[in-house]
Design a protein around this motif. Structure first.
Motif, short mmCIF file in Angstrom:
data_model
loop_
_atom_site.label_atom_id
_atom_site.label_comp_id
_atom_site.label_asym_id
_atom_site.label_seq_id
_atom_site.Cartn_x
_atom_site.Cartn_y
_atom_site.Cartn_z
N GLN A 21 -12.52 -5.59 -8.26
CA GLN A 21 -12.98 -6.90 -8.74
C GLN A 21 -11.80 -7.72 -9.29
N GLU A 22 -10.89 -7.04 -9.97
CA GLU A 22 -9.69 -7.71 -10.47
C GLU A 22 -8.83 -8.21 -9.32
N LEU A 23 -8.70 -7.42 -8.28
CA LEU A 23 -7.94 -7.82 -7.09
C LEU A 23 -8.55 -9.08 -6.47
N LYS A 24 -9.85 -9.10 -6.33
CA LYS A 24 -10.53 -10.29 -5.79
C LYS A 24 -10.32 -11.49 -6.70
N ARG A 25 -10.41 -11.28 -8.02
CA ARG A 25 -10.23 -12.38 -8.96
C ARG A 25 -8.82 -12.95 -8.87
N ARG A 26 -7.82 -12.08 -8.78
CA ARG A 26 -6.43 -12.54 -8.66
C ARG A 26 -6.22 -13.34 -7.37
N ARG A 87 5.10 -14.28 -2.00
CA ARG A 87 5.70 -13.81 -3.25
C ARG A 87 4.63 -13.39 -4.26
N TYR A 88 3.59 -14.22 -4.38
CA TYR A 88 2.50 -13.91 -5.30
C TYR A 88 1.82 -12.61 -4.90
N ALA A 89 1.51 -12.47 -3.62
CA ALA A 89 0.83 -11.27 -3.14
C ALA A 89 1.69 -10.03 -3.37
N GLU A 90 2.98 -10.15 -3.13
CA GLU A 90 3.88 -9.01 -3.31
C GLU A 90 3.89 -8.53 -4.76
N LYS A 91 3.81 -9.47 -5.70
CA LYS A 91 3.90 -9.10 -7.11
C LYS A 91 2.55 -8.77 -7.73
N VAL A 96 -1.92 -3.48 -6.57
CA VAL A 96 -3.30 -3.06 -6.83
C VAL A 96 -3.97 -2.65 -5.53
N ALA A 97 -3.76 -3.40 -4.47
CA ALA A 97 -4.35 -3.06 -3.17
C ALA A 97 -3.83 -1.71 -2.68
N ASP A 98 -2.55 -1.45 -2.89
CA ASP A 98 -1.99 -0.16 -2.48
C ASP A 98 -2.63 1.00 -3.25
N GLU A 99 -2.82 0.82 -4.56
CA GLU A 99 -3.48 1.85 -5.36
C GLU A 99 -4.89 2.13 -4.84
N ILE A 100 -5.62 1.06 -4.57
CA ILE A 100 -7.00 1.21 -4.10
C ILE A 100 -7.00 1.89 -2.72
N ARG A 101 -6.10 1.48 -1.85
CA ARG A 101 -6.04 2.07 -0.50
C ARG A 101 -5.70 3.54 -0.57
#
Length: 109
Positions: A21-26, A87-91, A96-101
């Motif tokens: 949910q945090e990933l989607k919010r960001r 740049r935003y996505a990288e930081k 977070v996406a990598d952790e979830i994956r």
């Protein structure tokens, strides 16, 4: 339970987690305002081209007028937005996406 049902339940579980949910919010907090800003900028270009012809036809130097400069700036702004998003996505998104994956891959194996 089949593998497909298991995968489905894993993804449903992940979707309900706070990190997802945090990933989607960001993502939304960056993408939605930037999309609105770009569309407003593009709409300004279209409106000025339609109703401010004299202004848009103003020569800046040689045969270069305001309309041509605004048109070229549309391309520049598109590339700048793409660069800023990467740049935003990288930081902010990719970690977070990598952790979830990785968690999902570990769960499904």
């Amino acid at each position: 339970m089949t593998a497909r049902q298991h995968d489905s339940s894993v993804y449903e579980h992940i979707q309900g987690e706070e990190r997802f949910q945090e990933l989607k919010r960001r993502f939304r907090s960056w993408a939605f305002p930037m999309t609105a800003a770009f569309l407003a900028w593009y709409l300004l270009y279209v409106v000025l081209s339609a109703w401010a012809r004299d202004f848009m036809g103003t020569k800046v130097f040689g045969n270069i007028n305001v309309a041509l400069i605004f048109g070229l700036l549309q391309f520049v702004s598109t590339f700048l937005i793409a660069w800023a998003y990467s740049r935003y996505a990288e930081k902010k998104l990719d970690p977070v996406a990598d952790e979830i994956r990785h968690e999902a891959e570990g769960t499904t194996e």
